[in-house]
Design an enzyme around this catalytic site. Structure first.
Site, mmCIF file in Angstrom:
data_model
loop_
_atom_site.group_PDB
_atom_site.id
_atom_site.type_symbol
_atom_site.label_atom_id
_atom_site.label_comp_id
_atom_site.label_asym_id
_atom_site.label_seq_id
_atom_site.Cartn_x
_atom_site.Cartn_y
_atom_site.Cartn_z
ATOM 1 N N HIS A 127 0.842 -1.186 0.000
ATOM 2 C CA HIS A 127 0.000 0.000 0.000
ATOM 3 C C HIS A 127 0.883 1.245 0.000
ATOM 4 O O HIS A 127 2.038 1.208 0.418
ATOM 5 C CB HIS A 127 -0.890 0.018 1.239
ATOM 6 C CG HIS A 127 -1.805 -1.154 1.329
ATOM 7 N ND1 HIS A 127 -2.892 -1.302 0.500
ATOM 8 C CD2 HIS A 127 -1.793 -2.258 2.125
ATOM 9 C CE1 HIS A 127 -3.523 -2.434 0.788
ATOM 10 N NE2 HIS A 127 -2.873 -3.032 1.767
ATOM 11 N N CYS A 168 -0.462 2.440 -4.446
ATOM 12 C CA CYS A 168 -1.251 3.628 -4.760
ATOM 13 C C CYS A 168 -0.367 4.869 -4.637
ATOM 14 O O CYS A 168 0.548 4.905 -3.812
ATOM 15 C CB CYS A 168 -2.419 3.756 -3.790
ATOM 16 S SG CYS A 168 -3.663 2.462 -3.940
#
Length: 415
Positions: A127, A168
């Protein structure tokens, strides 16, 4: 090939833990298999991953990890160089710069012992948020990564470096990467968007891979590494992408070199080649929606009434946490009314950020309000763009931190 007398070094790191994040460790295991098949010896590959997936209680096939539907076991023979609590950003940076003394490990201190004629390939999967890449319990910030790369270049620790980053907002990690230090980086998303998970497995009840990683690894397995360049691979990525915008940064001359110069050694004997099937990406899901999609599937397929109610309560808790994070961030933002410069930083704001100042703001928010390493607050990462834009507008870090503290205390008092 590497420069005369040079070696190929590889650093592979998955920054997550827990079953719902299966795909990140699966990505890294698959990447290892590609390096191994290309003849790079284990002595020149460092693998970091929490290693809680292969023998997880939720794994219906103990000891096996796959990275695509009906795929082969990519967990076999993967080195366990750094696992569990040793998977940290501090260890990652120390290993990368070859600093054994700075490594904190319960096992051997394996590092990238590279020299001026060597190449380095880095692949990370987890992430991320604006200027942030996550490790299991603490973050790696763009400021520290860029500083380390610059110092390694100044110390002549490589001839070429290539970095692939799956996360991301991953483009935000490299907008301040110099173009003159022989480093070429490719990211799964631009600085202001989510990356995408893919291949939901109804048996394992989790995602097996990510869009960017699935595409670049497929290309590596199907192309002629002696002829294809990294820019050729980027062109293939652009052609096959469905949602997020893959980006490249840094030194284009490195991107124009054949992939073999970084990722292919001369094997002693022909390796076992796993032929790539036709690429067909399925179940593409924005990363911030993954926990909700997984829970929705588990609720729909759970036959035990008690367990189903427990899953529903967890789902409600996640929705409540997301709403609370959004309210808190909006309350902080409202303390800094938009000025005429708001539109100037509405797009790619990351080139104008003081990375060190942003790090202090993000860390203050993480430790004061919502630690995104806690599962229910993971989505807080996607709200970091609010603070990144404030920094880009020139708002002082101390003012933002004061607002975070005030709003955070008020929010906690209302619980």
């Amino acid at each position: 090939m590497a420069a005369a007398g040079g070696k190929h070094w590889v650093m592979l790191a998955a920054g997550s833990k827990k079953w719902d994040n299966y795909r990140h460790q699966a990505d890294v295991c698959h990447a290892y298999q590609i390096m191994h098949q290309n003849g790079i010896p284990d002595s020149q590959i460092v693998v970091m991953m929490y290693d809680d997936i292969a023998y997880n209680d939720k794994n219906p096939y103990p000891g096996k990890i796959i990275n695509k539907p009906n795929g082969w076991n990519v967990y076999q023979r993967v080195p366990k160089d750094y696992t569990g609590q040793d998977v940290t950003p501090e260890n990652f940076l120390a290993v990368l710069r070859g600093d054994k003394r700075a490594v904190r490990s319960n096992g051997p201190k394996k590092v990238i012992a590279s020299g001026r004629n060597d190449t380095i390939f880095i692949y990370l999967s987890d992430h991320g948020g604006p200027g942030v890449f996550c490790f299991p319990n603490s973050p790696l910030y763009a400021s520290d990564l860029i500083a380390t790369i610059k110092q390694m270049a100044a110390d002549r620790m490589f001839s070429k470096m290539v970095i692939y980053l799956e996360a991301c907002y991953s483009g935000s990690m490299f907008t301040q990467l110099p173009s003159y230090i022989n480093v070429y980086a490719v990211t799964a998303a631009n600085p202001i968007e989510s990356s995408y998970a893919c291949y939901f497995d109804p048996v394992r009840k989790t995602y097996l891979s990510n869009e960017f990683s699935a595409v670049w690894m497929h290309h590596n397995e199907k192309c002629d590494l002696n002829k294809a360049t990294f820019q050729d691979q980027f062109g293939y990525l652009q052609k096959k992408k469905c949602h997020s915008h893959f980006c490249w940064f840094g030194d284009m001359s490195v991107g124009q070199c054949p992939i073999r110069e970084v990722l292919k050694n001369a094997p002693q004997k022909p390796p076992q080649i796993i032929k790539a099937r036709k690429l067909r990406l399925t179940d593409l899901t924005p990363t911030h929606e993954v926990p909700f999609t997984i829970l929705k599937h588990r609720i729909a397929t759970e036959t035990d009434a008690g367990k189903r109610q427990s899953l529903i309560r967890k789902q409600e808790s996640l929705y409540q946490a997301r709403a609370k994070i959004e309210r808190t961030v909006q309350a902080i933002k409202q303390r800094f009314p938009a000025g005429a410069d708001e539109d100037e930083v509405d797009g790619d704001y990351s080139t104008s950020i003081d990375l060190q100042e942003f790090k202090t703001v993000a860390e203050h928010f993480r430790t004061t309000c919502f630690d995104w390493h806690v599962e229910e607050f993971e989505i807080a990462l996607s709200y970091m763009q609010v603070f990144a834009r404030l920094c880009a507008r020139g708002v002082e870090a101390e003012r933002i931190k004061e607002a975070i503290t005030t709003v955070g205390e008020s929010s906690n008092a209302l619980q």
